[in-house]
Design an enzyme around this catalytic site. Structure first.
Site, short mmCIF file in Angstrom:
data_model
loop_
_atom_site.label_atom_id
_atom_site.label_comp_id
_atom_site.label_asym_id
_atom_site.label_seq_id
_atom_site.Cartn_x
_atom_site.Cartn_y
_atom_site.Cartn_z
N HIS A 110 5.00 3.40 -1.43
CA HIS A 110 4.55 4.50 -2.34
C HIS A 110 5.29 4.64 -3.49
CE1 HIS A 110 7.77 6.11 0.39
NE2 HIS A 110 7.91 7.08 -0.56
N HIS A 114 17.87 14.17 -3.02
CA HIS A 114 17.12 14.06 -1.67
C HIS A 114 17.73 13.32 -0.57
CE1 HIS A 114 15.27 10.63 -3.70
NE2 HIS A 114 14.58 10.25 -2.60
#
Length: 317
Positions: free
Chosen positions: A115, A179
């Site tokens: 992805h 993140h």
């Protein structure tokens, strides 16, 4: 010929665990605006700088950089699956240029992208097979990792080739910013996890579903404030976006791996994709850049940002 750049965070959690509808709509407006810019630019070649999350690259042989001469998207987290229309001659020319610049890039004739690459193509072009593409993998999760400086120099080597191309080229950087999703680590891993990180290609549907469910559960806990994952760092993210905006790319050279992990989380190393993309654009000279969006989105475990840029001489076109 003109060069256009789009850099954007990706998230596999979109549609699996979302923030408030107003935030989703906000992000989707930013994505639509980016696609409209790409549509207007109508690229003849797309170069995607993207990471991988142990879906296509593993510790059996973990390159720092790899250029795909042929590639297939694996379709994780509902992203598009299937072959990419790789521009092989361009891919090999970029590899030759990187090697000639002392950047030891690998080449793959059977690259698998996840992805991190496919979502960027879907969001920015509508599908993974719309334009000829060259996927450029940058290791961003598997220590030891090359420095941000090396990513910038990779981009510079690629950009010098792009500057001589007689075609419209779209540069994409996909990843970042602060993140730390629950990506496994080989250090301290048990035998089962270690084997998956070494040779985990083509997992069963059940195995992939279990991994995706675990990530969604981690996002729910993170958004609820019940998580040991590294917190998002909006101030750090904004400083990074601003250094790209002002063209101070060598400032990224000072972002050590240890400092990135400490300040922004273990997956913030995906900023290398942005650094490489901007490095490629800067090889053509000064550029004009815009920070289009930033928001810390805990439901997606992401400091979510977006930028676009053009060569300064073409920025008003």
């Amino acid at each position: 010929m003109p060069i256009h750049l789009e850099c954007m965070s990706h998230t596999p959690l979109h549609g699996y665990f979302d923030p408030a509808p107003a935030v989703v709509a906000e992000v989707e407006r930013v994505q639509r605006a980016a696609r409209e810019r790409v549509d207007a630019f109508d690229p003849e070649l797309v170069i995607v700088f993207a990471p991988d999350h142990y879906n296509g690259f593993f510790y059996d042989v973990m390159p720092q950089f790899c250029i795909g001469a042929s590639a297939t998207a694996v379709g994780d987290f509902g992203s598009a699956a299937g072959p990419l229309p790789v521009a092989r001659d361009a891919a090999l020319a970029l590899a030759d240029a990187a090697l000639a610049s002392d950047i030891d890039v690998a080449v793959s004739y059977r690259m698998q992208v996840d992805h991190g690459c496919a979502q960027a193509l879907e969001v920015l072009t509508g599908r993974i097979d719309r334009f000829p593409v060259v996927p450029v993998f940058i290791n961003s999760v598997a220590p030891p990792m090359a420095s941000c400086r090396r990513a910038r120099l990779l981009g510079d080597a690629i950009g010098r080739v792009v500057a001589r191309m007689n075609r419209r080229v779209l540069l994409i950087g996909s990843g970042g910013i602060s993140h730390e999703p629950p990506v496994p680590e080989i250090a301290g891993a048990d035998d089962v996890v270690a084997e998956r990180l070494i040779a985990g290609r083509n997992p069963s549907p059940a195995s992939r579903d279990a991994r995706q469910s675990s990530t969604v559960a981690a996002a729910r806990a993170f958004a609820a404030g019940d998580s040991r994952l590294h917190p998002l760092n909006p101030a750090w993210d904004r400083r990074f976006l601003e250094l790209l905006e002002r063209g101070d790319l060598t400032a990224a050279d000072g972002l050590t791996n240890e400092a990135i992990t400490r300040d922004a989380g273990k997956s913030a190393h995906e900023i290398r994709t942005w650094v490489a993309a901007f490095g490629a654009l800067a090889a053509s000279g000064p550029y004009a850049a815009s920070i289009d969006y930033y928001r810390a989105i805990p439901e997606w475990i992401a400091g979510f940002g977006a930028m676009h840029a053009r060569e300064r001489t073409l920025s008003r076109r």
